[in-house]
Design a protein around this motif. Structure first.
Motif, short mmCIF file in Angstrom:
data_model
loop_
_atom_site.label_atom_id
_atom_site.label_comp_id
_atom_site.label_asym_id
_atom_site.label_seq_id
_atom_site.Cartn_x
_atom_site.Cartn_y
_atom_site.Cartn_z
N ALA A 1 33.74 -24.60 -40.67
CA ALA A 1 34.20 -25.94 -40.35
C ALA A 1 35.63 -25.92 -39.83
N VAL A 2 36.48 -25.20 -40.57
CA VAL A 2 37.89 -25.25 -40.24
C VAL A 2 38.17 -24.55 -38.91
N THR A 3 37.45 -23.45 -38.66
CA THR A 3 37.74 -22.73 -37.42
C THR A 3 37.14 -23.44 -36.21
N SER A 4 35.93 -23.97 -36.39
CA SER A 4 35.26 -24.49 -35.21
C SER A 4 35.92 -25.73 -34.65
N VAL A 5 36.63 -26.46 -35.50
CA VAL A 5 37.19 -27.71 -35.02
C VAL A 5 38.19 -27.49 -33.88
N PHE A 6 38.76 -26.28 -33.86
CA PHE A 6 39.72 -26.02 -32.78
C PHE A 6 39.05 -25.98 -31.42
N LEU A 7 37.75 -25.71 -31.42
CA LEU A 7 37.03 -25.69 -30.15
C LEU A 7 36.90 -27.11 -29.60
N ILE A 8 37.02 -28.08 -30.48
CA ILE A 8 36.97 -29.47 -30.02
C ILE A 8 38.36 -29.96 -29.66
N TRP A 9 39.33 -29.45 -30.38
CA TRP A 9 40.69 -29.94 -30.17
C TRP A 9 41.39 -29.27 -29.00
N SER A 10 40.98 -28.07 -28.67
CA SER A 10 41.75 -27.33 -27.68
C SER A 10 41.80 -28.06 -26.35
N ARG A 11 42.84 -27.75 -25.62
CA ARG A 11 42.95 -28.34 -24.29
C ARG A 11 41.99 -27.63 -23.35
N ASP A 12 41.54 -28.35 -22.37
CA ASP A 12 40.66 -27.75 -21.38
C ASP A 12 40.94 -28.46 -20.07
N ASP A 13 41.76 -27.82 -19.26
CA ASP A 13 42.18 -28.48 -18.02
C ASP A 13 41.02 -28.76 -17.09
N ARG A 14 39.96 -27.95 -17.26
CA ARG A 14 38.84 -28.08 -16.34
C ARG A 14 37.99 -29.31 -16.65
N ALA A 15 38.10 -29.79 -17.85
CA ALA A 15 37.17 -30.86 -18.23
C ALA A 15 37.92 -32.15 -18.53
N ARG A 16 38.98 -32.36 -17.79
CA ARG A 16 39.84 -33.49 -18.12
C ARG A 16 39.12 -34.82 -18.06
N LYS A 17 38.22 -34.94 -17.07
CA LYS A 17 37.59 -36.24 -16.88
C LYS A 17 36.74 -36.63 -18.09
N ASP A 18 36.09 -35.63 -18.66
CA ASP A 18 35.21 -35.94 -19.79
C ASP A 18 35.93 -35.91 -21.13
N ARG A 19 37.07 -35.25 -21.14
CA ARG A 19 37.67 -35.01 -22.45
C ARG A 19 39.04 -35.66 -22.55
N ASP A 20 39.02 -36.94 -22.84
CA ASP A 20 40.27 -37.62 -23.12
C ASP A 20 40.85 -37.02 -24.40
N PRO A 21 42.09 -36.50 -24.36
CA PRO A 21 42.63 -35.78 -25.52
C PRO A 21 42.56 -36.61 -26.80
N GLU A 22 42.87 -37.88 -26.67
CA GLU A 22 42.85 -38.74 -27.85
C GLU A 22 41.44 -38.81 -28.45
N GLU A 23 40.48 -39.00 -27.56
CA GLU A 23 39.09 -39.06 -28.00
C GLU A 23 38.69 -37.76 -28.69
#
Lengths: 513, 583, 336, 100
Positions: free
Chosen positions: B128-150
Motif C-alpha cells: 500500500a505504502v509503496t504503490s501510492v507513489f505511482l499515483i502521486w508521481s509526476r508524469d509530464d506525458r499525461a498532464r491532460k488526464d492527470r491533474d496533480p490535485e486530483e
C-alpha cells in the motif's frame, strides 16, 4: 594490565557514573575547543562500552550491587544494577556516544566558540546525572543526580541560538526545580517514616508501615515530581519550548534520554519501592496515570498535526510518545510494561534520529538567529522540496517518521505491538483502539512533512542547498538504521525489556509472551 | 551463504533493492530497474520447490518463506510482470517512481510467499505504502488526464483504503491471536463465512477490500486511471492479484465468494460501457476479471482453484498489456479519453496490434491466453451444477468482449476521427519491446496451453481445445461483435461523452462529507445556545480541533510559568485527594 | 510545629510563584523556599542535605535565575491581570491535604522515630572506630555518604558551568543589544565607602583564616568543605568590594577560576579513583594508607579540600561574572 | 528511435468506408458459418454428448446468447448513463477547498 582489567570489571557500575563525572571537569581544564570534544567522545564511547559490558554481566550473573566507599547499605550508598537499569544505561550511553559525533558541527554553528568546552562539560554532566539516576540504589542519590542532570540541561537549552532559548530554559528551570523539589520532599518523607534511603531497604520497610499517611504523601510527591520531569500531560508545559529552542544536538540528546530516565524513576518508585501491592492494588495510581497517558497520546499527536515548526512538531510528538510509555506502565501487565520499556529505548532511538535529521536541516539553512530569514530554519515552509536537495536527510526523516507511526519492520511497530497486547491482556480493548487511533494521527503529522519534503516545489532556485556533512548525517543514519534493525531483529531489545518488566512485576513473571 | 540466501524471502531483493534505486540516477537507475526483478526471479528459481523458513520474533512463530505449488504460480507471474513492466518503464527518469514500483513489486512477491499472517500483514501494508507513489508521481506525458490535485487526492483516498485494509487485517490477526489461535496463513475458513469466527470475517473483509469486492471496489476505479502511464501497469499487476492469492490460500471454498464474484463480474460491465476514460474502463474490466477468479475460489474444487490460478496468471499478462497499450497512447497523445482518440492505428500500429492481442486474450478468443484459462472456471461452475452462476459468467464473458475486447481497441485505434495524428511521437523502443513481448506471451500461452499447465505444475488434466468449446466460444464472441457492428450501424451504440460517472465513491466523496457538513452545521446551532464553542464548530470538526491544539491555540500556546505551576499544583492536589480518598 | 511550617512552605512558595508575574520576585520566592527548606532539614538533623539545599537552592540556583532574568524581560507577558480564584482554591486544597497527610508523622524529636532507631545507632556507636573523626556528621558526610557529597559538589560545579555558559553569552548579547542596562561596577561605587573600607579591611585576613580553620577542623567540629568554601569566597568578595574588582581579577583570572572549579572536583574524584586503583571500591578510603583509620583520615581531608576549592572558586567566579555584567571585560577577550 | 515503425497502411483496410461494409459482411458470413459448423459437430462428432446443460446443444445457442447479451448490455449502459452521468467537474467543483 590484567590488574587494570580486573579493576575495570570490578568497578563497572561505578565507572558508569565516574567516567563522565570526571571527564566534565577535565573538559573545563583542557579548555581547547576540539580537544574537549575528543575527551568527551572517548569518554562517552568508553561509557557506552562499559554499559554494554555491564548489561551483559547483569544478564549472565543477575543483579549487581556495588558499595560505594566500601560501606554496606543501608549505612553506605549502594549502586544497584538490574535488568531494568542496565537497559536504561545502555540507551543513555549509546545516545550520548552517537549524538556527540554530530555535536561539533552543530555547536560550531549554533554556539559561540569560546563556550564549546563548557558546553561539552555540561553535556557530560547531564550524562552523569542521567547515568547516576539510572544506576542509583539510594533514594537521595536519585535526587542529587537529578539536580546535576537538570541544572546542566538548563544550561544546554539556554545555549540555543534564539533569544527564546533563554526564557524556555528559565521556564524549564523553574518547573524542573519544582519537580526536583517534589522528589526531594518525597525522599525526605520516606526517610522520615522508614529511617532509610536505600531503595531495596525502602522496599522492605515500607510494607511494615503500610497505610502510613506520610508514605502516601511521599508517593504522591515522587509521582508528581517524576511526571513533571517526564512531561506527562498536563505537566508538560516546559517541554515544547525547551525542545524547540535548544541547540539541535541538545534537543536530540535530551529528547532521547532525559524523559526516559524520568520514566525509569517513575517505574522504579511505583513498582519497586512502593510496590505493586501498595501503589497499584491499594492506591490505584494506574487509574490516574492511564487516562492522563491516553490524553497525552492523543493530545500530543493532535497538536503535532497542526504545528508548522518541525522541531516543535517533534516535541509534541514526544508528548504523545511519552503517553505510550506511560500507558504501558499503567496497564500493569507483563506485555504492557514490556511495551512501555521497549518503547523507552525505541522512542529514544527514533526521536534522536529525527531530531538529528532536523539538525542536518538547521546546518544547511542556518539557524534562525544567525540568518536574515524571517522563518525559522525548521519551519515547514523552509523544507519545501528538500527531498531533492537533501535526499539522505529527507530519507532519514521519513524512515524515522515511519517508525513513529509504527509501520511494521520499524521499532515503533514493536513497541505498539506489545502495548496493544498488553491492553488486550488487561482486557482494555479500548486502550488498544486509542493506541491505534493515535498512530493514525501520527500518520497525519508525518505525512505532512513527507508531503512538503517530496511533493512541494522548492521556493526559489538560490535556496537550493547541498546535503548535510556526514559527521551529522552519519549519526542520524546510525540511529535511523538502529530503529530499523531493532524493528526486525527484535530479540535483544524485547528480551531486555521483558526481563526489565519482570524485575518490576516479579509476581507476573510467568505470564505474558 | 546458501542457507542465508535460502532463508531470504523471495521478493525482498526487490523490496530492499528498490529503496537503493533512490540513490541512483541515469544509466545506473535504468540498469537497476531491470536487473533487480531479474535477480529476484533468479533467486526464486534457485530455491527448492517446497521450502519453508521459520523464525521466532517477539514470541511469535513466523514463517517468512513458504514456497509451494500455489504460491509459485503467483511467484512466476509477478516476476514476469515486474520484469516486463520495468522494461516498459525504462524511459522514465524518476527515481521515486522506480523505487516505489520495484519495492511494491517486491513486497507483493514477498506477501505471496508469506507463510504466516503477520508477515503477510507487513507486506500487505508495504504494498500500500509503496504503490501510492505511482499515483502521486509526476508524469509530464499525461498532464491532460492527470491533474496533480486530483491525483493527490485520489492517491490519498487509495492509501487510506489500502491501509484500512491492513488495519482490518491486523485486527483480525490480533483477535485470532487473543483467542489463542496460531498465526499460520492457510485455510482460514471455508463454507459459510457468516458463521465463521469474527477474526476470520475481519481477515476476509481485509482481503475483500484489496480484491475489490462490490462496494469495496471503488478505490480501484478511482486510483488506477490516475497512475502515471507506467505506474498503472505496475498497479494493475500486483495489489488485486495478491488479494486473490490470499483468498485462494485462506478462503478456498467459501460459499459467499461465488455470489460476490458473480456480482463483481457483472456490475462493472455496465459502468465500463459508459465510461469515457479508457484506463478507467480497464479498471472496471479488471474488477470484472477478479470476479471470475473469486467465483473459482468460491467453488473451491481443484479444477476451479486451478482455473482461478491460471486465470490470474494469464490475466496479469493481458491486463498489463492492455494498460501498457493505453500507457503508450497516453505517452503519445497525452490523454486516454475516448472522446479525444480514434484512428490511432495509423500512427501507432505496433501498439494497436498489441492492444488487439490483449483485447482478444481478455475476451478469450481461441489461441489466446484467456481462452485456455477462463473456461476452467466456467467448467468448474458447470460441474458443480450451478446453472445460474454459469449463465451469468457466460453473460459476463460477453460483457468482457464489450468493454475490453471491442471498446478499448475500437475507440483508441479504429474509431473514425478527424484528428491528424501524424505529428505525435511514437512510444520509445522499450515500451514497444515490452508490449510485443507481453503480446507474444499471451499468444504463446493460448497456443501451447499444455506448457503453461505443466509449468504451473497443475495437478489436473484440462483440454481447452475441444471442437465444441472453440466453436461455441467463437459463436459467442463473433455474434456479440456482430451485435456491436449492427448497433453502431443503426446508431444505437451510445456515443462517448465526457462525464463523471457516479459510483460507490459517491458515498464517501459526496454523501458523507455533505452529511457531515449538515450534522456539524446543525449542531452548531446547539452550540450557539450551549455557549462559547459555537464559533469554533461552524465549519467542521477539524477546525474545531485546530482551535484547541492548532498552532498557537489554547492548548498549545507557550505556557506561562504561572500556568505550569498551577497545573503542577492541581496535579498534586488531585494526587493527594485521590490517595486520601482511597486511604 | 515543623509540620505546619513545612505545609505552609510548599503552599506559599508555589502560590507565590504562580501569583507573581514579576519574575524577579518569583525568583526570590523560590530562593526563599529553598532557604526555608534548608532550615527545615537542619531542624531535622540532616545537615548535609541542609547545606546542599542552602548553597544550591538558595544560593546558586538563585544566582542562575537572576543571571537568566537579566537577559530576558523581568516580567512575564500576560493579557489580563486578575485574581485567580482557581489558584487560591488549589493552594488551600493542597495545603489542607498536606496537613491531613502529615498527621501521622513521627513527632519532632521522638526517639522512637524510625530515623533515630534504624541507621543512626551504628553511626553513633561505630563511626569512631570505623571512620575516625569525632564529628559524626563529617564521617557520615564524607565517608559513609561520600558519594552523595561528591554528587553535591558536582551540583555546585554544574551550576557554575551553567552560569558560565549563560553569562559569557550574556556579554556577547549585551554588546549586540544596546538595550541592556549598563552595569555599574559595584566595586567602583563601594570603594568610596570609607566606613566599609575601614571596618572590613582588617577583617579580611581573619575571614580567610577562619575559612581555612573550618576547612581543616571539620573533623572535630562543625564545618567542612562547603562551609569553608563559602566563607573563603565571602572573604574574597569583600576584598573585591574594597579594593576593586580588577585587583581580585588579577589573582583570580577567569582561566585560574576555571581550573580551580574543575580542580576541586577532580581532586575529590581522583581520591575515589585512587581507592579503586588500590583495590578498593570507589571512595573506599581504607585503602589509601597502610591502615584503615589513617586512610579514612587522609581521604576525608582531601575530599573536603576538593569541596572547599570548588565551592570557593565557584562563588568567586559567580560574583565576578555578575559584577562584571554588561561591562566589556578583558576576560571576554581572553576567553575568546 | 521512433522512425522505424511502419505506417499502418495495412490496417487502413479495416476502416476505410469502402472496405468496412465488406468486412462487416465477412463477419456476418463467419457467424453463419459458425452456426453451420456447430450443427456439423452435432452430426459428425460426439461433441454434444457431453455438454453440461441441455440448452447448450440448442442450435446456435452461444451465438444467440452473445448477440442478445451484447444488445442488452448496451441498452442497459444507455439507461445507466442517464442515471449516474454527471459533468466532468462534478467532484472538483464541490469538494471543499484543501486546507492550507
Amino acid at each position: 594490565m590484567s590488574h587494570l582489567i580486573s579493576i575495570v570489571t570490578e568497578n563497572l557500575p561505578m565507572l558508569q557514573v565516574v567516567l563522565p563525572m570526571l571527564a566534565a571537569p577535565l573538559c573545563v581544564v583542557v579548555h581547547h575547543r576540539r580537544a574537549t570534544w575528543w575527551v568527551a567522545l572517548v569518554v562517552t564511547w568508553a561509557s557506552f562500552a562499559n554499559s554494554v559490558a555491564l548489561a551483559r554481566k547483569v544478564y549472565l550473573e543477575g543483579p549487581l550491587s556495588y558499595f560505594v566507599g566500601g560501606w554496606e547499605p543501608p549505612w553506605g550508598i549502594e549502586l544497584r544494577i538490574d535488568e531494568l537499569n542496565a537497559f536504561v544505561l545502555c540507551l543513555v550511553s549509546a545516545i550520548c556516544a552517537v549524538v556527540l559525533i554530530a555535536a561539533p558541527r552543530s555547536f560550531d554553528q549554533e554556539v559561540e566558540s569560546d563556550r564549546h568546552h563548557l558546553a561539552y562539560a555540561a553535556f557530560l554532566l547531564c550524562m552523569t546525572g542521567l547515568m547516576g539516576i539510572a544506576s542509583a540504589g539510594d533514594a537521595f542519590n536519585v535526587f542529587v543526580f537529578l539536580e546535576i542532570s537538570s541544572l546542566s540541561s538548563y544550561g544546554l537549552i539556554a545555549l540555543g541560538p534564539s533569544r527564546r532559548a533563554l526564557s524556555s530554559a528559565l521556564r524549564y528551570l523553574i518547573v524542573g526545580t519544582l519537580g526536583g523539589t517534589f522528589i526531594l520532599l518525597g525522599v525526605g518523607l520516606l526517610y522520615m517514616s522508614t529511617g532509610t534511603l536505600n531503595l531495596v531497604d525502602l522496599q522492605q520497610r515500607i510494607p511494615a508501615s503500610d497505610g502510613h499517611r506520610t508514605i502516601v504523601v511521599a508517593m504522591v510527591c515522587v509521582v508528581v515530581g517524576a511526571c513533571i520531569k517526564l512531561a506527562l500531560v498536563p505537566l508538560h508545559g516546559w517541554l515544547p519550548d525547551a525542545y524547540t529552542f535548544a541547540p539541535s544536538v541538545v534537543t536530540a540528546f535530551l529528547a532521547a534520554t532525559a524523559t526516559k530516565v524520568a520514566f525509569y524513576v517513575l517505574a522504579r518508585f511505583l513498582f519497586s519501592v512502593f510496590g505493586v501491592a501498595s501503589s497499584i492494588d491499594r492506591f490505584h495510581v494506574d487509574w490516574v496515570l492511564l487516562p492522563l497517558a491516553l490524553v497525552a497520546m492523543v493530545y500530543g499527536a493532535a497538536a503535532a498535526i497542526f504545528e508548522r515548526d518541525v522541531k516543535r512538531m517533534l516535541a509534541y510528538s514526544s508528548l504523545s510518545q511519552i503517553g505510550y510509555m506511560v500507558v504501558g506502565l499503567a496497564l500493569v501487565t507483563k506485555s504492557g510494561l514490556t511495551g512501555g520499556i521497549v518503547h523507552l529505548v525505541n522512542h529514544g532511538l527514533m526521536k534522536c534520529g529525527l531530531f538529528l535529521a532536523i539538525a542536518c536541516v538547521v546546518l544547511r539553512f542556518g539557524s534562525p538567529h544567525l540568518g536574515v530569514q524571517r522563518l525559522g530554519s525548521t519551519h515547514l515552509d523552509r523544507l519545501r522540496g528538500l527531498g531533492r536537495s537533501m535526499p539522505w536527510t529527507s530519507a532519514a526523516f521519513v524512515l524515522g517518521g515511519l517508525s513513529m507511526i509504527g509501520v511494521p519492520a520499524t521499532v515503533g511497530f514493536v513497541s505498539k505491538w506489545y502495548l496493544v497486547l498488553g491492553a488486550f491482556e488487561a482486557g482494555k480493548w479500548w486502550v488498544a483502539a486509542l493506541i491505534l487511533f493515535s498512530s493514525a494521527l501520527a500518520i497525519a503529522y508525518v505525512w505532512k512533512v513527507v508531503e512538503v519534503l517530496y511533493f512541494a516545489d522548492p521556493p526559489r532556485r538560490e535556496d537550493e542547498v547541498g546535503e548535510a556533512p556526514w559527521w551529522v548525517l552519519g549519526p542520524t543514519w546510525v540511529l535511523v538504521g538502529a530503529s530499523l534493525v531493532f524493528g526486525v531483529w527484535t530479540a535483544p531489545t524485547v528480551r531486555m525489556a521483558s526481563a526489565a518488566a519482570e524485575v518490576l512485576l516479579p509476581a507476573l513473571a510467568g505470564a505474558g509472551p | 551463504m546458501t542457507t542465508w540466501l535460502q532463508s531470504l524471502p523471495p521478493g525482498v531483493i526487490m523490496a530492499v533493492g528498490g529503496l537503493l534505486l533512490l540513490a541512483l540516477r541515469g544509466r545506473a537507475l535504468q540498469f537497476g530497474l531491470v536487473v533487480l526483478p531479474v535477480v529476484s526471479y533468479g533467486h526464486l528459481l534457485a530455491l527448492p520447490a517446497e521450502h519453508v523458513v521459520q523464525l521466532t520474533i517477539m514470541g511469535l512463530d513466523l514463517v517468512p518463506v513458504r514456497i509451494d505449488r500455489l504460491a509459485m504460480v503467483w511467484g512466476h507471474v509477478f516476476h514476469w510482470a515486474a520484469i516486463l513492466s520495468a522494461v516498459y518503464a525504462l524511459h522514465v527518469q524518476d527515481r521515486v517512481q522506480h523505487a516505489a514500483a520495484i519495492a511494491y513489486a517486491g513486497s507483493a512477491v514477498a506477501a505471496v510467499f508469506a507463510g504466516d499472517l503477520v508477515t503477510l500483514f507487513v507486506h500487505w501494508e508495504l504494498t500500500a505504502v509503496t504503490s501510492v507513489f505511482l499515483i502521486w508521481s509526476r508524469d509530464d506525458r499525461a498532464r491532460k488526464d492527470r491533474d496533480p490535485e486530483e491525483c493527490y487526492r485520489a492517491g490519498l483516498r487509495y492509501l487510506i483504503i489500502q491501509v484500512a485494509s491492513g488495519v482490518v487485517l491486523l485486527a483480525g490477526i490480533c483477535l485470532r491471536w487473543a483467542d489463542g489461535g496460531g498465526l499460520e496463513f492457510e485455510g482460514l475458513a471455508t463454507g459459510d463465512i457468516t458463521s465463521a469466527p469474527l477474526w476470520a470475517q475481519l481477515v476476509f473483509l481485509a482481503f475483500g477490500i484489496k480484491a475489490a469486492f462490490p462496494f469495496l471496489h471503488n478505490w480501484l476505479q478511482d486510483a488506477y486511471p490516475r497512475g502515471t502511464h507506467t505506474g498503472t501497469v505496475f498497479l494493475s499487476a500486483f495489489t488485486t492479484k495478491m488479494a486473490i492469492y490470499a483468498l485462494a490460500r485462506g478462503f478456498a471454498g467459501t460459499d459467499l465468494l461465488v455470489p460476490l464474484g458473480v456480482a463483481m463480474t457483472l456490475f462493472p460491465i455496465f459502468f465500463a460501457v459508459i465510461e469515457n476514460d479508457l484506463r478507467k474502463v480497464l479498471a472496471y474490466s479488471l474488477n470484472n476479471q477478479l470476479g471470475f477468479m473469486c467465483v473459482g475460489i468460491g467453488i473451491g474444487t481443484e479444477l476451479a482453484l486451478q482455473g482461478a490460478a491460471g486465470h490470474a496468471f494469464a490475466h496479469i499478462l493481458y491486463k498489463a498489456l492492455l494498460f501498457q497499450s493505453m500507457g503508450a497512447v497516453l505517452w503519445s497523445v497525452g490523454t486516454c479519453k475516448a472522446t479525444e482518440l480514434g484512428g490511432l492505428f495509423k500512427r501507432l500500429p505496433v501498439t494497436a496490434l498489441c492492444c488487439m492481442v490483449a483485447a482478444a486474450s481478455i475476451s478469450a478468443f481461441p489461441l489466446t491466453s484467456g481462452f485456455v484459462t477462463k473456461s476452467m472456471t466456467l467448467s468448474a461452475a458447470a460441474e458443480g451444477h450451478m446453472t445460474l452462476v454459469w449463465l451469468l459468467l457466460l453473460f459476463a464473458s460477453a460483457g468482457v468482449l464489450e468493454h475490453s475486447g471491442i471498446k478499448i481497441p475500437y475507440f483508441a485505434f479504429l474509431a473514425p476521427t478527424k484528428k491528424d495524428w501524424s505529428a505525435i511521437e511514437r512510444p520509445p523502443w522499450n515500451m514497444r519491446a515490452a508490449m510485443v513481448t507481453t503480446a507474444v506471451l499471451c499468444l504463446g500461452i493460448g497456443v501451447f496451453p499444455g506448457v503453461l499447465y505443466r509449468f504451473l505444475d497443475f495437478q489436473i488434466e484440462y483440454e481447452p481445445y475441444t471442437a465444441l468449446h472453440v466453436v461455441g466460444q467463437l459463436q459467442l464472441l463473433l455474434f456479440a461483435t456482430a451485435a456491436f457492428v449492427w448497433l453502431v450501424r443503426i446508431g444505437a451504440y451510445p456515443h462517448e461523452k465526457r462525464a463523471t460517472i457516479l459510483d460507490f465513491d459517491w458515498i464517501y466523496r459526496r454523501a458523507l462529507p455533505a452529511g457531515w457538513d449538515r450534522v456539524v452545521r446543525r449542531s452548531s446551532v446547539f452550540w450557539t445556545r450551549g455557549g462559547r464553542l459555537a464559533e469554533n464548530a461552524r465549519q467542521d470538526g477539524l477546525v474545531w480541533i485546530q482551535r484547541w491544539v492548532g498552532d498557537g491555540a489554547a492548548l498549545t500556546q507557550t505556557r506561562t510559568i504561572r500556568g505550569i505551576a498551577l497545573w503542577v499544583l492541581a496535579a498534586l492536589a488531585v494526587g493527594l485527594a485521590w490517595v486520601f480518598w482511597l486511604h | 510545629m515543623d509540620v505546619l511550617l513545612f505545609a505552609f512552605l510548599v503552599a506559599t512558595a508555589v502560590w507565590g510563584v504562580s501569583r507573581l508575574r514579576d519574575l524577579f520576585a518569583a525568583t526570590m520566592m523560590l530562593s526563599l523556599f529553598s532557604l526555608l527548606s534548608a532550615g527545615l532539614f537542619m531542624v531535622m538533623d540532616a545537615v548535609d542535605v541542609a547545606f546542599t539545599e542552602a548553597s544550591v537552592g538558595a544560593g546558586i540556583s538563585t544566582v542562575l535565575l537572576l543571571s537568566t532574568l537579566s537577559l530576558t524581560h523581568r516580567r512575564e507577558k500576560r493579557r489580563e491581570r486578575r485574581l485567580d480564584p482557581a489558584a487560591l482554591v488549589l493552594v488551600f486544597a493542597v495545603g489542607a491535604l498536606l496537613l491531613w497527610g502529615s498527621q501521622d508523622m513521627p513527632a519532632y524529636g521522638d526517639p522512637q522515630a524510625p530515623v533515630h532507631t534504624y541507621m543512626v545507632p551504628r553511626f553513633l556507636e561505630q563511626s569512631g572506630e570505623e571512620v575516625g573523626p569525632p564529628n559524626i556528621v563529617t564521617s557520615v558526610l564524607a565517608s559513609y555518604r561520600g558519594y552523595d557529597t561528591f554528587g553535591e559538589a558536582t551540583v555546585v560545579f554544574t551550576a557554575a558551568v551553567g552560569a558560565l555558559l549563560l553569562l559569557t553569552g550574556l556579554r556577547r548579547r549585551g554588546e549586540a543589544d544596546s538595550r541592556e542596562p549598563g552595569g555599574d561596577e559595584q566595586g567602583v561605587r563601594m570603594r568610596g565607602n570609607v566606613i566599609l573600607r575601614v571596618a572590613i579591611r582588617p577583617m579580611i585576613p581573619f575571614i580567610l583564616m577562619f575559612a581555612l580553620y573550618v576547612q581543616f577542623h571539620g573533623d572535630y567540629g562543625p564545618g567542612g568543605g562547603f562551609q569553608a568554601g563559602v566563607i573563603f569566597a565571602a572573604g574574597v568578595i569583600l576584598a573585591a568590594l574594597i579594593w576593586g574588582l580588577h585587583r581580585v581579577r588579577e589573582v583570580f583570572t577567569p582561566r585560574a577560576l576555571e581550573l580551580l572549579i574543575a580542580g576541586g572536583i577532580l581532586l575529590y574524584g581522583s581520591v575515589g579513583v585512587v581507592a579503586m586503583v588500590r583495590g578498593g571500591n570507589f571512595l573506599d578510603y581504607d585503602t589509601l594508607a597502610h591502615d584503615p583509620v589513617h586512610g579514612q583520615h587522609l581521604g576525608i581531608l582531601l575530599v573536603e579540600l576538593g569541596v572547599g576549592i570548588t565551592v570557593a572558586s565557584v562563588m568567586i567566579a559567580l560574583f565576578l561574572l555578575f559584577a562584571g555584567r554588561g561591562r566589556r571585560s578583558p576576560s571576554a577577550v581572553e576567553s575568546g | 528511435m521512433t522512425g522505424r515503425e511502419p505506417d499502418g497502411d495495412g490496417l487502413r483496410l479495416l476502416v476505410e468506408p469502402a472496405t468496412t461494409t465488406r468486412w462487416v459482411r465477412v463477419l456476418y458470413a463467419v457467424c453463419v458459418l459458425l452456426v453451420v459448423a456447430g450443427e456439423g459437430l452435432r452430426f459428425f462428432s460426439h461433441a454434444f454428448d457431453h455438454v453440461h446443460y441441455g440448452f447448450e446443444a440448442w442450435p446456435g445457442f452461444y451465438g444467440a446468447f452473445g448477440f442478445v447479451v451484447f444488445v442488452f448490455i448496451v441498452y442497459c449502459g444507455r439507461w445507466l448513463r442517464g442515471v449516474v452521468s454527471r459533468p466532468e467537474s462534478y467532484y472538483r467543483v464541490d469538494e471543499p477547498e484543501r486546507s492550507k
